[in-house]
Scaffold this active site. Sequence first.
Site, PDB file in Angstrom:
ATOM      1  N   ASN A   9      14.546  -4.941  -4.979  1.00  0.00           N
ATOM      2  CA  ASN A   9      15.701  -5.176  -5.853  1.00  0.00           C
ATOM      3  C   ASN A   9      15.294  -4.738  -7.255  1.00  0.00           C
ATOM      4  OD1 ASN A   9      17.769  -6.198  -7.424  1.00  0.00           O
ATOM      5  ND2 ASN A   9      17.263  -8.368  -7.057  1.00  0.00           N
ATOM      6  N   TRP A  10      15.769  -3.561  -7.646  1.00  0.00           N
ATOM      7  CA  TRP A  10      15.319  -2.974  -8.916  1.00  0.00           C
ATOM      8  C   TRP A  10      15.985  -3.613 -10.133  1.00  0.00           C
ATOM      9  CZ3 TRP A  10      15.246   3.063  -7.725  1.00  0.00           C
ATOM     10  CH2 TRP A  10      14.348   3.299  -6.675  1.00  0.00           C
ATOM     11  N   LYS A  11      17.012  -4.434  -9.910  1.00  0.00           N
ATOM     12  CA  LYS A  11      17.732  -5.095 -11.017  1.00  0.00           C
ATOM     13  C   LYS A  11      18.147  -4.063 -12.077  1.00  0.00           C
ATOM     14  CE  LYS A  11      15.368  -9.345  -9.840  1.00  0.00           C
ATOM     15  NZ  LYS A  11      14.842 -10.637 -10.242  1.00  0.00           N
ATOM     16  N   HIS A  95      23.089 -13.134  -5.430  1.00  0.00           N
ATOM     17  CA  HIS A  95      21.777 -13.299  -6.077  1.00  0.00           C
ATOM     18  C   HIS A  95      21.873 -14.378  -7.160  1.00  0.00           C
ATOM     19  CE1 HIS A  95      18.214 -12.502  -8.456  1.00  0.00           C
ATOM     20  NE2 HIS A  95      17.722 -11.910  -7.385  1.00  0.00           N
ATOM     21  N   GLU A  97      20.765 -14.565 -10.058  1.00  0.00           N
ATOM     22  CA  GLU A  97      21.108 -14.088 -11.416  1.00  0.00           C
ATOM     23  C   GLU A  97      22.612 -13.878 -11.549  1.00  0.00           C
ATOM     24  OE1 GLU A  97      18.243 -10.898 -11.467  1.00  0.00           O
ATOM     25  OE2 GLU A  97      16.652 -12.404 -11.478  1.00  0.00           O
ATOM     26  N   GLU A 166      15.474 -17.397  -1.883  1.00  0.00           N
ATOM     27  CA  GLU A 166      14.809 -17.149  -3.154  1.00  0.00           C
ATOM     28  C   GLU A 166      14.897 -18.395  -4.024  1.00  0.00           C
ATOM     29  OE1 GLU A 166      14.710 -12.628  -4.032  1.00  0.00           O
ATOM     30  OE2 GLU A 166      16.588 -13.412  -4.810  1.00  0.00           O
ATOM     31  N   GLY A 172      10.772 -14.059 -10.828  1.00  0.00           N
ATOM     32  CA  GLY A 172      10.343 -13.457 -12.093  1.00  0.00           C
ATOM     33  C   GLY A 172       9.433 -14.351 -12.915  1.00  0.00           C
ATOM     34  N   SER A 212       8.711 -13.661  -6.865  1.00  0.00           N
ATOM     35  CA  SER A 212       7.347 -13.296  -7.266  1.00  0.00           C
ATOM     36  C   SER A 212       6.470 -12.857  -6.095  1.00  0.00           C
ATOM     37  CB  SER A 212       6.687 -14.446  -8.050  1.00  0.00           C
ATOM     38  OG  SER A 212       7.394 -14.692  -9.249  1.00  0.00           O
ATOM     39  N   GLY A 233      11.499  -8.231  -6.381  1.00  0.00           N
ATOM     40  CA  GLY A 233      12.017  -7.778  -7.671  1.00  0.00           C
ATOM     41  C   GLY A 233      10.970  -6.969  -8.415  1.00  0.00           C
ATOM     42  N   GLY A 234      10.321  -7.595  -9.386  1.00  0.00           N
ATOM     43  CA  GLY A 234       9.390  -6.906 -10.291  1.00  0.00           C
ATOM     44  C   GLY A 234       8.395  -5.991  -9.591  1.00  0.00           C
TER      45      GLY A 234
HETATM   46  P1  PGA Z   1      10.907 -11.201  -8.465  1.00  0.00           P
HETATM   47  O1  PGA Z   1      12.475 -11.143  -8.118  1.00  0.00           O
HETATM   48  O2  PGA Z   1      10.182 -10.591  -7.281  1.00  0.00           O
HETATM   49  O3  PGA Z   1      10.750 -10.387  -9.710  1.00  0.00           O
HETATM   50  O4  PGA Z   1      10.556 -12.633  -8.632  1.00  0.00           O
HETATM   51  C1  PGA Z   1      12.950 -11.356  -6.807  1.00  0.00           C
HETATM   52  C2  PGA Z   1      14.462 -11.254  -6.801  1.00  0.00           C
HETATM   53  O5  PGA Z   1      15.096 -11.768  -7.735  1.00  0.00           O
HETATM   54  O6  PGA Z   1      15.063 -10.663  -5.867  1.00  0.00           O
END
Ligand code: PGA
Length: 254
Positions: A9-11, A95, A97, A166, A172, A212, A233-234
């Site tokens: 997930n590149w956000k 998600h 966010e 999640e 994050g 994470s 994500g990251g």
């Molecule tokens: P993260 O994000 O790996 O940076 O914690 C995961 C996500 O929100 O899908």
Amino acid sequence: MRTPFVVGNWKLHKNVAEAQALVTELKNQLGAIRDVAVGVAPPFTALWPVARRLEDSHLVLAAQDCFWEEKGAWTGEVAPTMLADVGCTWTLVGHSERRTHFGETDATVGKKVAAALKAGLGVIACVGETEAQRDANQTFAVVDAHLDGALAGGAPPLDRFVIAYEPVWAIGTGRTATPAQAQEVHAHIRGRLRERLGDAAAAAIRIQYGGSVKAANAETLMRQPDIDGALVGGASLDAAEFVAIVKAARPRPA
Ligand code: PGA
């Protein structure tokens, strides 16, 4: 046997040139791996160029969100049919966010899941509790409500419906759930799927862990019996790191 599914997930990262470079690297490094399903979820603006790069690849393309209507006066929204049109075969929905910053609710998640499935997309429905909810022993109740929201439109096709657990406190933050903490919630989710959809569905639906995930912690997480891959994500922004996570998700003989 569930094929593990790892999605990056590149956000809000990567312009077109950067997205093409990353996905080209992933294609080169992951070409030989067939026992893990792999996907990327770039921002909307990079979907079409990334789809072109993925034409001769088994990597799948996912959107990070979608809307529930097909057309009309909905400024700024993107329909699932439009996502399919540019080459997406999957979309994330719900998600945390989107729930926190953009008013996503269990009701809107349900409408989006139904619309995406109707358009032929696969759905990764995200569920998970905040730290305060965990501290108040509400984790199971929160994921149940999120799951019920995602299933409001009825029983989904089993190969096109994935849950991503999640925990919000792990996204994050560098704080991963321990493998035991994650497994406990994954087992609960599978039990809930059994109640709602029956044994066969509960055995077939994949449940990803997200929060994470890194190369360094992926293997012990992926070894848990009810963890079927990761939403990353990251760490998905770095090709070497993401490739190592995919490799950690490969099924191992028991
Ligand atoms: P993260 O994000 O790996 O940076 O914690 C995961 C996500 O929100 O899908």
